[in-house]
Design a protein around this motif. Structure first.
Motif, PDB file in Angstrom:
ATOM      1  N   GLN A  90     -24.495  70.682  13.815  1.00 46.17           N
ATOM      2  CA  GLN A  90     -23.832  70.897  12.579  1.00 46.17           C
ATOM      3  C   GLN A  90     -22.355  70.810  12.782  1.00 46.17           C
ATOM      4  OE1 GLN A  90     -25.426  71.532   9.788  1.00 46.17           O
ATOM      5  NE2 GLN A  90     -27.296  71.383  10.545  1.00 46.17           N
ATOM      6  N   ASN A  91     -21.686  70.157  12.077  1.00 41.23           N
ATOM      7  CA  ASN A  91     -20.456  70.073  11.978  1.00 41.23           C
ATOM      8  C   ASN A  91     -19.999  69.655  13.136  1.00 41.23           C
ATOM      9  OD1 ASN A  91     -19.908  71.198   9.267  1.00 41.23           O
ATOM     10  ND2 ASN A  91     -20.443  73.373  10.544  1.00 41.23           N
ATOM     11  N   PRO A  92     -20.255  68.458  13.551  1.00 39.40           N
ATOM     12  CA  PRO A  92     -19.970  67.968  14.890  1.00 39.40           C
ATOM     13  C   PRO A  92     -18.605  67.304  14.961  1.00 39.40           C
ATOM     14  CG  PRO A  92     -21.115  66.274  13.571  1.00 39.40           C
ATOM     15  CD  PRO A  92     -20.950  67.386  12.761  1.00 39.40           C
ATOM     16  N   ARG A  93     -18.060  67.358  16.278  1.00 38.04           N
ATOM     17  CA  ARG A  93     -16.863  66.592  16.529  1.00 38.04           C
ATOM     18  C   ARG A  93     -16.920  65.401  17.078  1.00 38.04           C
ATOM     19  NH1 ARG A  93     -14.832  68.948  20.998  1.00 38.04           N
ATOM     20  NH2 ARG A  93     -14.314  67.117  22.026  1.00 38.04           N
ATOM     21  N   ILE A  94     -16.876  64.241  15.963  1.00 39.66           N
ATOM     22  CA  ILE A  94     -17.082  62.577  16.392  1.00 39.66           C
ATOM     23  C   ILE A  94     -15.739  62.193  16.772  1.00 39.66           C
ATOM     24  CG2 ILE A  94     -18.386  60.776  15.812  1.00 39.66           C
ATOM     25  CD1 ILE A  94     -19.480  62.557  13.300  1.00 39.66           C
ATOM     26  N   SER A  95     -15.558  61.371  17.872  1.00 36.45           N
ATOM     27  CA  SER A  95     -14.508  60.738  18.046  1.00 36.45           C
ATOM     28  C   SER A  95     -14.535  59.337  18.502  1.00 36.45           C
ATOM     29  CB  SER A  95     -13.808  61.388  19.409  1.00 36.45           C
ATOM     30  OG  SER A  95     -12.741  60.745  19.866  1.00 36.45           O
ATOM     31  N   LEU A  96     -13.847  58.390  18.042  1.00 35.75           N
ATOM     32  CA  LEU A  96     -14.107  56.948  18.373  1.00 35.75           C
ATOM     33  C   LEU A  96     -12.702  56.625  19.047  1.00 35.75           C
ATOM     34  CD1 LEU A  96     -14.931  53.939  17.967  1.00 35.75           C
ATOM     35  CD2 LEU A  96     -13.481  54.031  15.789  1.00 35.75           C
ATOM     36  N   SER A  97     -12.987  55.740  20.230  1.00 35.53           N
ATOM     37  CA  SER A  97     -12.033  55.493  21.191  1.00 35.53           C
ATOM     38  C   SER A  97     -11.840  53.912  21.187  1.00 35.53           C
ATOM     39  CB  SER A  97     -12.209  55.688  22.499  1.00 35.53           C
ATOM     40  OG  SER A  97     -11.172  55.483  23.434  1.00 35.53           O
ATOM     41  N   ILE A  98     -10.638  53.297  20.855  1.00 36.59           N
ATOM     42  CA  ILE A  98     -10.666  51.951  20.775  1.00 36.59           C
ATOM     43  C   ILE A  98      -8.997  51.307  21.008  1.00 36.59           C
ATOM     44  CG2 ILE A  98     -10.434  52.081  18.022  1.00 36.59           C
ATOM     45  CD1 ILE A  98     -12.101  49.314  18.019  1.00 36.59           C
ATOM     46  N   GLY A  99      -9.128  50.517  21.781  1.00 40.52           N
ATOM     47  CA  GLY A  99      -7.621  49.983  21.883  1.00 40.52           C
ATOM     48  C   GLY A  99      -6.583  50.998  22.366  1.00 40.52           C
ATOM     49  N   GLY A 100      -6.931  51.834  23.042  1.00 45.91           N
ATOM     50  CA  GLY A 100      -6.288  53.050  23.588  1.00 45.91           C
ATOM     51  C   GLY A 100      -6.095  54.022  22.643  1.00 45.91           C
ATOM     52  N   LYS A 101      -6.601  54.181  21.239  1.00 43.12           N
ATOM     53  CA  LYS A 101      -6.345  54.987  20.252  1.00 43.12           C
ATOM     54  C   LYS A 101      -7.643  55.858  20.087  1.00 43.12           C
ATOM     55  CE  LYS A 101      -3.596  54.658  16.906  1.00 43.12           C
ATOM     56  NZ  LYS A 101      -2.788  54.499  15.818  1.00 43.12           N
TER      57      LYS A 101
END
Length: 169
Positions: A90-101
């Protein structure tokens, strides 16, 4: 089709069915670009680029994929959607990593999206020059998990989807 591409094509078809459900009879292939495919569905109408995540021996609740869709009637272009491999907390912390960002994503269940149009545009631009992207999230059963996608062919598949829908209204 060369024998070496058959597994990739089979996986793309499976991902396409996962995205669209049911029969793929109305969808037309616009091309295969590395591990990415581009398809047009004139019935909806829509076009999309799609790729499944890199293989993993870890538990999966879903077949993870990423799709970049265009819906001409809605005026929506290059809309990014991730189907992750597990149900999220529930209420997840979702993170995308791409191109150093890193980008924070929003979502729930097994799905994730950019927070807004600005992030969507920035991620799409980064996909054109990066070699890989990864998403991590908090799983429903605890612990973090992640999925990764190679980006070789992504730009060509996204372009093919845009061109494929250019005359659909």
């Amino acid at each position: 089709m060369p024998h070496s591409l058959r597994p990739v094509f089979s996986l793309l078809i499976a991902a396409t069915l996962a995205v669209c459900g049911g029969s793929a009879s109305a969808r037309e292939s616009l091309g295969l670009y590395g591990t990415w495919g581009a398809f047009r569905d004139p019935v909806v109408p829509r076009c999309y680029a799609i790729a499944i995540a890199e293989p993993s021996a870890l538990r999966r609740d879903y077949q993870p994929y990423v799709a970049v869709g265009t819906w001409p009637r809605r005026g929506a272009r290059n809309q990014l959607h991730f189907r992750l491999s597990r149900k999220m907390a529930q209420n997840p912390r979702i993170s995308l990593s791409i191109g150093g960002k890193r980008y924070a994503l929003i979502g729930g269940g097994g799905d994730a999206w950019p927070r807004d149009e600005n992030d969507n545009a920035a991620i799409i631009a980064a996909m054109r020059s990066a070699t890989k992207m990864s998403v991590s999230a908090q799983g429903a059963q605890g612990g973090r998990f992640g999925n990764s996608w190679p980006l070789a062919g992504a730009a060509s598949a996204m372009d093919a989807a845009l061109i494929g829908c250019a005359q659909l209204r």
